[in-house]
Design an enzyme around this catalytic site. Structure first.
Site, short mmCIF file in Angstrom:
data_model
loop_
_atom_site.label_atom_id
_atom_site.label_comp_id
_atom_site.label_asym_id
_atom_site.label_seq_id
_atom_site.Cartn_x
_atom_site.Cartn_y
_atom_site.Cartn_z
N LYS A 266 0.77 -1.06 -0.01
CA LYS A 266 -0.05 -0.03 -0.09
C LYS A 266 0.99 1.38 0.22
O LYS A 266 0.67 1.91 -0.81
CB LYS A 266 -0.91 -0.04 1.16
N ARG B 14 -9.02 1.28 9.81
CA ARG B 14 -8.48 -0.27 10.26
C ARG B 14 -9.47 -0.83 11.09
O ARG B 14 -9.46 -2.02 11.43
CB ARG B 14 -7.18 -0.11 11.09
N ARG C 247 12.03 -5.78 4.60
CA ARG C 247 11.50 -4.30 4.52
C ARG C 247 12.57 -3.25 5.29
O ARG C 247 12.63 -3.56 6.61
CB ARG C 247 10.11 -3.85 4.91
N ARG D 257 11.89 -1.93 10.95
CA ARG D 257 11.06 -1.68 11.88
C ARG D 257 10.93 -2.71 12.94
O ARG D 257 10.92 -4.03 12.64
CB ARG D 257 9.60 -1.30 11.10
N ARG E 283 0.13 -8.75 13.69
CA ARG E 283 -0.38 -7.68 12.93
C ARG E 283 -1.22 -8.75 11.87
O ARG E 283 -2.12 -7.78 11.77
CB ARG E 283 0.78 -7.05 12.26
P1 ADP Z 1 2.51 -1.85 3.17
O1 ADP Z 1 2.38 -0.24 3.32
O2 ADP Z 1 1.14 -2.46 2.66
O3 ADP Z 1 2.67 -2.55 4.59
P2 ADP Z 1 5.00 -1.64 1.65
O4 ADP Z 1 4.56 -0.86 0.48
O5 ADP Z 1 5.70 -1.12 2.91
O6 ADP Z 1 3.63 -2.38 2.54
O7 ADP Z 1 5.58 -2.90 1.24
C1 ADP Z 1 6.28 -3.90 1.73
C2 ADP Z 1 7.50 -4.29 1.36
O8 ADP Z 1 7.42 -4.93 0.41
C3 ADP Z 1 8.42 -3.20 1.13
O9 ADP Z 1 9.92 -3.63 1.50
C4 ADP Z 1 8.55 -3.10 -0.29
O10 ADP Z 1 9.59 -2.57 -0.82
C5 ADP Z 1 8.26 -4.26 -0.95
N1 ADP Z 1 7.09 -4.30 -1.96
C6 ADP Z 1 6.19 -3.46 -2.09
N2 ADP Z 1 5.33 -3.73 -3.22
C7 ADP Z 1 6.03 -4.88 -3.89
C8 ADP Z 1 5.88 -5.42 -4.73
N3 ADP Z 1 4.72 -5.14 -5.76
N4 ADP Z 1 6.65 -6.64 -5.14
C9 ADP Z 1 7.65 -6.87 -4.42
N5 ADP Z 1 7.90 -6.13 -3.47
C10 ADP Z 1 7.32 -5.09 -2.82
P1 AMP Z 2 1.59 0.72 9.25
O1 AMP Z 2 2.81 1.52 9.12
O2 AMP Z 2 0.24 0.87 8.33
O3 AMP Z 2 1.79 -0.59 8.92
O4 AMP Z 2 1.07 0.83 10.73
C1 AMP Z 2 2.02 0.49 11.93
C2 AMP Z 2 1.43 0.42 13.05
O5 AMP Z 2 0.95 1.72 13.36
C3 AMP Z 2 -0.01 -0.52 13.13
O6 AMP Z 2 0.50 -1.64 13.36
C4 AMP Z 2 -0.35 0.11 14.43
O7 AMP Z 2 0.02 -0.06 15.82
C5 AMP Z 2 -0.49 1.69 14.11
N1 AMP Z 2 -1.57 2.10 13.02
C6 AMP Z 2 -1.37 2.49 11.95
N2 AMP Z 2 -2.46 3.11 11.32
C7 AMP Z 2 -3.47 2.66 12.40
C8 AMP Z 2 -4.88 2.82 12.14
N3 AMP Z 2 -5.60 3.32 11.37
N4 AMP Z 2 -5.48 2.43 13.52
C9 AMP Z 2 -4.96 1.73 14.52
N5 AMP Z 2 -3.43 1.98 14.54
C10 AMP Z 2 -2.76 2.10 13.47
#
Ligand code: ADP
Ligand code: AMP
Length: 227
Positions: free
Chosen positions: A14, A89, A123, A156, A167
């Site tokens: 995302k 969420r 990541r 992270r 999660r």
């Molecule tokens: P989210 O925001 O949904 O938690 P991220 O955009 O941070 O996910 O992506 C999670 C990990 O996967 C990151 O390390 C990112 O670089 C990688 N990633 C994102 N999209 C793709 C894809 N289409 N193919 C492979 N790796 C990806």
């Molecule tokens: P994310 O960066 O989206 O993976 O979010 C990381 C963490 O932030 C999550 O595991 C939650 O602890 C917190 N968080 C992010 N967005 C929300 C939300 N909309 N509601 C509650 N917790 C959130």
């Protein structure tokens, strides 16, 4: 004007897609996770309250997240349109959002769970600008360093396997019911989020009616900008 919600499990891509699309369309990219991490790094009251939930992989209480979301949606840049990445969420968050602003399109990032753990454990991100890398699929040019800022990349705490498992469970229990919620409102657009970043980007643009228009090259894409 685009008012988009990106819904999907952690690691679905995302944030990666939101950063590229927001840059290309001039939208505000609001990642509640990134906003909360910045608040935690600044050790603000909200940040300190949120930090213990985030480290454990649990959701931060709705009222804290809603506060930070509302203040960011009130920013002038949101008037041109926005992408909500990681919000809502929970059902109460979705209901609260209805009262704040209309949302036309909810993109559901669909991906097999087996791919998520691999993506998350690989990541790394830049603490200065938020750019997200992946050791396997999107490595930085210099190992361990942000291409844009030169800062040392960080992994992270909630991307460690135990927190990832929590999660994913939290996603299934508390967030997945939103798929039904938005489906019933006729706003849900599922996309296949497996495959490389460029193919997912093409599916995303098709889903929001931008088929045929080209995305900016990913090297020019901004990180979780504007936070
Ligand atoms: P989210 O925001 O949904 O938690 P991220 O955009 O941070 O996910 O992506 C999670 C990990 O996967 C990151 O390390 C990112 O670089 C990688 N990633 C994102 N999209 C793709 C894809 N289409 N193919 C492979 N790796 C990806
Ligand atoms: P994310 O960066 O989206 O993976 O979010 C990381 C963490 O932030 C999550 O595991 C939650 O602890 C917190 N968080 C992010 N967005 C929300 C939300 N909309 N509601 C509650 N917790 C959130």
């Amino acid at each position: 004007m685009h008012r988009l919600v990106f819904l999907g499990p952690p690691g679905a891509g995302k944030g990666t897609q939101a950063a590229e699309l927001a840059t290309s369309l001039g939208l505000l990219h609001l990642s509640t996770g990134q906003l909360l991490r910045s608040a935690a790094a600044e050790k603000s009251r909200l940040g300190l309250q949120a930090d213990r939930y985030m480290r454990a992989g649990q959701l931060v209480p709705d009222e804290l997240v809603l506060g930070i979301l509302k203040s960011n949606l009130a920013r002038p840049k949101a008037r041109a349109g926005f992408i909500l990445d990681g919000f809502p969420r929970t059902l109460p968050q979705a209901e609260a959002l209805e009262q704040i602003t209309p949302i036309e399109t909810v993109i559901s990032f669909e991906i097999p769970e087996s791919m998520l753990v691999e993506r998350l454990t690989q990541r790394w991100s830049c603490p200065a600008c938020g750019t997200v890398y992946n050791l396997a699929t999107k490595p930085p040019r210099t190992p361990g360093q942000c291409d844009r800022e030169g800062a040392a990349l960080v992994h992270r705490a909630d991307d460690e396997p135990a927190a990832v498992r929590t999660r994913l469970k939290v996603y299934h229990d508390q967030t997945a019911p939103l798929l039904d919620y938005y489906q019933r409102k006729g706003r849900l657009h599922p996309i296949d989020a497996s495959g490389d970043v460029a193919s997912v980007g093409r599916r995303l643009r098709e889903a929001i009616g931008l088929a045929g228009s080209s995305a900016v090259p990913s090297a020019a894409a901004s990180p979780t900008q504007g936070l």
